[in-house]
Design an enzyme around this catalytic site. Structure first.
Site, short mmCIF file in Angstrom:
data_model
loop_
_atom_site.label_atom_id
_atom_site.label_comp_id
_atom_site.label_asym_id
_atom_site.label_seq_id
_atom_site.Cartn_x
_atom_site.Cartn_y
_atom_site.Cartn_z
N HIS A 241 13.91 43.44 1.84
CA HIS A 241 14.20 44.56 0.95
C HIS A 241 14.55 44.11 -0.47
CE1 HIS A 241 14.45 47.15 4.55
NE2 HIS A 241 15.25 46.26 5.09
O1 RIB Z 1 18.98 48.86 3.42
C1 RIB Z 1 18.71 47.53 3.04
C2 RIB Z 1 19.77 47.04 2.12
O2 RIB Z 1 21.03 47.04 2.78
C3 RIB Z 1 19.55 45.59 1.67
O3 RIB Z 1 20.10 45.42 0.40
C4 RIB Z 1 20.34 44.80 2.67
O4 RIB Z 1 20.79 43.55 2.15
C5 RIB Z 1 21.52 45.71 2.88
O5 RIB Z 1 22.44 45.48 1.81
#
Ligand code: RIB
Ligand code: CA
Length: 319
Positions: A241
């Protein structure tokens, strides 16, 4: 400050994908990383901060100020993601003991100092809950002119991941997110719409590991650990992500972006934390977000492998 480098401040809640996003950022000398700060999210602040110090030590980062940020959201109760990242927030491979320390300022104060000192506006790159960014905007409104924009991971216009409607980073602190989205700052949003497509598969983990060396081995181990949670849910790979927020700065051409008016839901029994996108202009408002909707996954994987290879002594980087 060299004329063609982009000054940025990193803020995150490491977190396996945060860690790999920072591996990517420090591998790109076009990014002038002024400072790094932590926020509670994937794990409590003490853990995300220790994780940051260990990641910086692993990457050989020595002369960049590091700061601890918010230990809880502005309004709601704190919750973490141990189910995804483990109790430490970065379970898996053993990391080096920290050889770097905190700069003595809190995250908001460090950001304000760096913005004040910078010769040109600075890009903020939050990849965790937006508590520190909102705090900066509330405490130092006069510094908004020194913020070039926000390249963030968070939200999802078509889906949530922590609830059906909300993505984790936004849901942890919806009030902070609303402050940021309503700030008028240029926002590039790497939401789940794209980040769920930005995954590495086990054969990609092999490409990373085959680079060789300490960083490659640990990144491959992080990928293996991070994939365990996702594999149980039927994913074919580990979605990185946070790295997409960095790609938006270094290789936006592999991304598909739509300008959308986005609001953050802070109320609602079922939808608190939702990032509500107005794709068809129903609200009659000017778009406030560049929403990343797609990625060339093969090019994304190549970028991650290329970044890891730079720590093998094979290329110029920040650290
Ligand atoms: O939903 C994904 C996010 O939430 C990413 O930033 C992961 O590291 C968590 O922080
Ligand atoms: Ca994160």
């Amino acid at each position: 400050m060299s004329k063609d480098r982009t000054p940025i401040i990193l803020d995150g809640d490491p977190g396996h994908d945060d860690a790999i996003a920072w591996v990517l950022a420090f591998a790109w000398p076009e990014l002038e990383i002024l400072g790094v700060s932590t926020v509670s999210g994937n794990a409590p602040i003490a853990r995300t901060t220790r994780n940051m110090l260990q990641i910086m030590t692993l990457l050989g980062v020595r002369d960049i100020p590091l700061a601890q940020g918010a230990q809880r959201p502005i309004v709601g109760e704190m919750f973490t993601a141990a189910s995804v990242h483990g109790d430490s927030g970065l379970d898996g491979p053993k990391l080096p003991e920290p050889k770097v320390g905190l700069c003595g300022l809190g995250a908001i104060e460090l950001m304000a100092k760096l913005l004040g000192e910078s010769a040109k506006p600075v890009m903020l790159v939050p990849i965790g809950p937006l508590t520190n960014i909102a705090g900066l905007l509330l405490a130092y409104p006069e510094l908004k002119a020194k913020i070039a924009g926000v390249s963030m991971m968070g939200g999802g216009l078509l889906m949530g991941n922590w609830t059906p409607a909300a993505e984790f980073n936004i849901l942890v602190d919806p009030e902070a997110a609303a402050i940021v989205f309503e700030s008028g700052l240029p926002i590039t949003m790497a939401g789940l719409d794209v980040t769920e497509k930005a995954y590495l598969r086990p054969d990609d983990f092999g490409r990373v590991r085959a680079v060789g060396g300490k960083v490659a081995t640990i990144v491959a181990d992080w990928l293996e650990y991070f994939y365990q949670f996702h594999k149980k849910l039927g994913y074919s790979g580990a979605p990185l992500h946070d790295a997409v927020a960095i790609v938006a700065l270094i290789q936006p051409e592999i991304l598909t972006i739509r300008e959308v008016y986005v609001q953050v839901e802070t109320q609602g029994e079922y939808c608190r934390g939702a990032t509500v996108g107005d794709f068809f202009g129903r609200a009659g408002r000017t778009p406030n977000v560049k929403a990343i909707m797609d990625v060339d996954r093969a090019a994304f994987v190549d970028l991650i492998v290329e970044a890891v290879a730079k720590y093998r002594g094979g290329g110029e980087r920040n650290a």
